[in-house]
Scaffold this active site. Structure first.
Site, PDB file in Angstrom:
ATOM      1  N   ARG A  48      -9.118  65.398  78.436  1.00 45.27           N
ATOM      2  CA  ARG A  48     -10.204  65.750  79.361  1.00 45.27           C
ATOM      3  C   ARG A  48     -11.034  66.872  78.750  1.00 45.27           C
ATOM      4  O   ARG A  48     -10.684  67.434  77.728  1.00 45.27           O
ATOM      5  CB  ARG A  48      -9.610  66.156  80.726  1.00 45.27           C
ATOM      6  CG  ARG A  48      -8.409  67.076  80.542  1.00 45.27           C
ATOM      7  CD  ARG A  48      -8.278  68.120  81.535  1.00 45.27           C
ATOM      8  NE  ARG A  48      -9.451  68.941  81.624  1.00 45.27           N
ATOM      9  CZ  ARG A  48      -9.731  69.952  80.774  1.00 45.27           C
ATOM     10  NH1 ARG A  48      -8.921  70.273  79.756  1.00 45.27           N
ATOM     11  NH2 ARG A  48     -10.824  70.654  80.935  1.00 45.27           N
ATOM     12  N   GLY A  49     -12.143  67.190  79.465  1.00 46.51           N
ATOM     13  CA  GLY A  49     -13.080  68.177  78.912  1.00 46.51           C
ATOM     14  C   GLY A  49     -14.156  67.405  78.165  1.00 46.51           C
ATOM     15  O   GLY A  49     -13.850  66.471  77.403  1.00 46.51           O
ATOM     16  N   ALA A  50     -15.407  67.796  78.379  1.00 49.24           N
ATOM     17  CA  ALA A  50     -16.534  66.991  77.890  1.00 49.24           C
ATOM     18  C   ALA A  50     -16.470  66.686  76.384  1.00 49.24           C
ATOM     19  O   ALA A  50     -16.508  65.512  75.977  1.00 49.24           O
ATOM     20  CB  ALA A  50     -17.839  67.666  78.275  1.00 49.24           C
ATOM     21  N   ARG A  87     -15.788  57.791  82.234  1.00 47.33           N
ATOM     22  CA  ARG A  87     -16.129  58.881  83.167  1.00 47.33           C
ATOM     23  C   ARG A  87     -17.648  59.076  83.094  1.00 47.33           C
ATOM     24  O   ARG A  87     -18.219  59.039  82.005  1.00 47.33           O
ATOM     25  CB  ARG A  87     -15.398  60.187  82.794  1.00 47.33           C
ATOM     26  CG  ARG A  87     -13.890  60.102  82.999  1.00 47.33           C
ATOM     27  CD  ARG A  87     -13.215  61.461  82.856  1.00 47.33           C
ATOM     28  NE  ARG A  87     -13.438  62.297  84.018  1.00 47.33           N
ATOM     29  CZ  ARG A  87     -13.099  63.599  84.065  1.00 47.33           C
ATOM     30  NH1 ARG A  87     -12.565  64.183  83.010  1.00 47.33           N
ATOM     31  NH2 ARG A  87     -13.301  64.308  85.165  1.00 47.33           N
ATOM     32  N   GLN A 193      -6.880  72.561  86.686  1.00 46.43           N
ATOM     33  CA  GLN A 193      -7.038  72.736  85.231  1.00 46.43           C
ATOM     34  C   GLN A 193      -7.010  74.213  84.832  1.00 46.43           C
ATOM     35  O   GLN A 193      -6.640  74.551  83.708  1.00 46.43           O
ATOM     36  CB  GLN A 193      -8.374  72.115  84.759  1.00 46.43           C
ATOM     37  CG  GLN A 193      -8.418  70.613  84.796  1.00 46.43           C
ATOM     38  CD  GLN A 193      -9.032  70.096  86.082  1.00 46.43           C
ATOM     39  OE1 GLN A 193      -8.893  70.720  87.130  1.00 46.43           O
ATOM     40  NE2 GLN A 193      -9.700  68.970  86.018  1.00 46.43           N
ATOM     41  N   ASP A 234     -20.518  70.009  81.491  1.00 47.86           N
ATOM     42  CA  ASP A 234     -20.336  68.580  81.209  1.00 47.86           C
ATOM     43  C   ASP A 234     -21.647  67.913  80.838  1.00 47.86           C
ATOM     44  O   ASP A 234     -21.668  66.900  80.146  1.00 47.86           O
ATOM     45  CB  ASP A 234     -19.692  67.884  82.414  1.00 47.86           C
ATOM     46  CG  ASP A 234     -18.218  68.246  82.465  1.00 47.86           C
ATOM     47  OD1 ASP A 234     -17.906  69.342  82.962  1.00 47.86           O
ATOM     48  OD2 ASP A 234     -17.397  67.470  81.939  1.00 47.86           O
ATOM     49  N   ASN A 244     -20.994  71.129  85.889  1.00 46.02           N
ATOM     50  CA  ASN A 244     -19.666  71.550  85.419  1.00 46.02           C
ATOM     51  C   ASN A 244     -18.690  71.386  86.579  1.00 46.02           C
ATOM     52  O   ASN A 244     -19.067  70.944  87.672  1.00 46.02           O
ATOM     53  CB  ASN A 244     -19.709  73.000  84.908  1.00 46.02           C
ATOM     54  CG  ASN A 244     -18.426  73.389  84.183  1.00 46.02           C
ATOM     55  OD1 ASN A 244     -17.963  72.653  83.309  1.00 46.02           O
ATOM     56  ND2 ASN A 244     -17.824  74.498  84.545  1.00 46.02           N
ATOM     57  N   LYS A 245     -17.454  71.722  86.346  1.00 45.18           N
ATOM     58  CA  LYS A 245     -16.387  71.520  87.331  1.00 45.18           C
ATOM     59  C   LYS A 245     -16.774  72.041  88.719  1.00 45.18           C
ATOM     60  O   LYS A 245     -17.376  73.105  88.824  1.00 45.18           O
ATOM     61  CB  LYS A 245     -15.119  72.221  86.812  1.00 45.18           C
ATOM     62  CG  LYS A 245     -13.910  72.116  87.699  1.00 45.18           C
ATOM     63  CD  LYS A 245     -13.548  70.688  88.048  1.00 45.18           C
ATOM     64  CE  LYS A 245     -13.303  69.800  86.842  1.00 45.18           C
ATOM     65  NZ  LYS A 245     -13.235  68.351  87.179  1.00 45.18           N
TER      66      LYS A 245
END
Ligand code: MRU
Length: 337
Positions: A48-50, A87, A193, A234, A244-245
């Site tokens: 995960r993570g862009a 995603r 996370q 992201d 972003n998150k």
């Protein structure tokens, strides 16, 4: 030692990821050998993570076809299209897949020679990601003074990239230069996370870290226990709006209220000049079960609805500066191709 999100064996064309769903309790590496494996690992946030999902998809495509001696270009293109949809919010994923499509378009050969060309491009994407993280660290460290207390959300560290991270890159670089830095990691409901991954990564790297629940952040700012906020991204729209998150926007509003700098750190691969404003960024809606339950424990009555967007958009006017691999960009933001 800063942990790594994935390992690529170029000679065998094998991809191993650190399964981030299991952190911090278990540290398990998993080989991804099929398209199903890669697609599932990205959808379920094992990787995960862009930046990391863009690199994992590129290497994963090569790994998945490496066992098929002479893959056909139609099959490769279908695999690329599938992974690009895994995603929706992080632009790094379609960006990396587009680079592979362009390799296919300009390569006359088919079969093994085409896979060689794709493998070379995927390895370039990996090397560039490592270098972009280092450059973000070098530029961003100037913003992290000795003694700084940096608040962040989610994980935009090494485990969200294939290098030293984005939001955490300035922290690592400042610490390597001998500055004392501490991180306050928002836990990041619902998938945690921040508490599971950022706190694990930082303690493994020897950086002092304190976890707070998401709702404590504004109070910590008011109590002057935060010096600056650095978050990842992201997708960054042409006007500087940042996806972003979920929870990032609330931090930006609180930082603004308390006159604290609010920085976004991201590589060029996260900037999307084709998307004019944040209103046009697709926001991933995830299964409500992530909010309803924590392990075996039910947290929400069955009859209640839940809302579970994975990301939010922070308007550009709340962003003090964007730390990129090319330097620190300040408002007004006008990103072009
Ligand atoms: O849902 P996740 O864990 O993939 O979300 C990740 C984030 O929101 C990160 O902050 C972002 O991808 C930047 S990573 C360098």
């Amino acid at each position: 030692m800063i942990p790594r999100a994935l390992h690529w064996d170029a000679s065998r064309r094998t991809l191993c990821i650190l399964d981030q769903r299991l952190l911090p309790g278990q540290v398990v590496e998993r080989a991804l050998t099929t398209l199903d494996d890669v697609d599932d690992a990205i959808r379920t946030l094992a990787v995960r993570g862009a930046p990391a999902i863009g690199v994992a998809a590129a290497l994963g495509l090569v790994a998945a076809f490496a066992r098929d001696g002479a893959p056909r270009r139609e099959a490769l293109l279908a695999g690329i299209d599938r992974l690009a949809r895994a995603r929706p919010t992080a632009v790094n994923l379609p960006w990396a897949m587009q680079r592979l499509r362009e390799v296919i378009a300009r390569t006359a050969a088919d079969g093994a020679a085409l896979l060689d060309a794709l493998s070379a491009e995927a390895e370039r994407i990996l090397a560039e990601d490592v270098a972009m993280c280092d450059a973000i660290g070098a530029h961003g460290a100037a913003l992290v003074a000795d003694g700084a207390r940096v608040l962040t959300i989610c994980n935009a560290g090494a485990l969200a990239t294939t290098g030293i991270g984005t939001a955490l890159a300035p922290v690592y670089t400042a610490a390597a230069a001998g500055r004392r830095v501490q991180v306050i990691a928002c836990e990041t409901r619902p998938l945690l996370q921040g508490s599971r991954i950022t706190a694990w990564e930082l303690q493994a790297s020897g950086i002092p870290v304190t976890v707070c629940t998401d709702s404590m952040a504004a109070t910590l700012m008011r109590e002057q226990r935060v010096d600056l906020v650095i978050v990842g991204a992201d997708r960054i729209a042409a006007n500087g709006d940042v996806a972003n998150k979920i929870g990032t926007y609330a931090l930006a509003v609180a930082a603004h209220h308390h006159a604290l700098p609010f920085y976004v750190a991201a590589p060029s691969s996260t900037v999307d000049p084709a998307t004019a404003t944040g209103a046009r960024i697709p926001i991933e809606q995830r299964d409500g079960g992530e909010v309803r339950r924590l392990g075996d424990r039910q947290l929400v009555p069955d009859a209640a609805a839940v809302h579970n967007p994975a990301f939010d958009v922070t308007p550009a006017d709340l962003v003090s500066a964007i730390i990129t691999d090319r330097g620190i960009v300040r408002p007004p933001y006008r990103f072009t191709r």
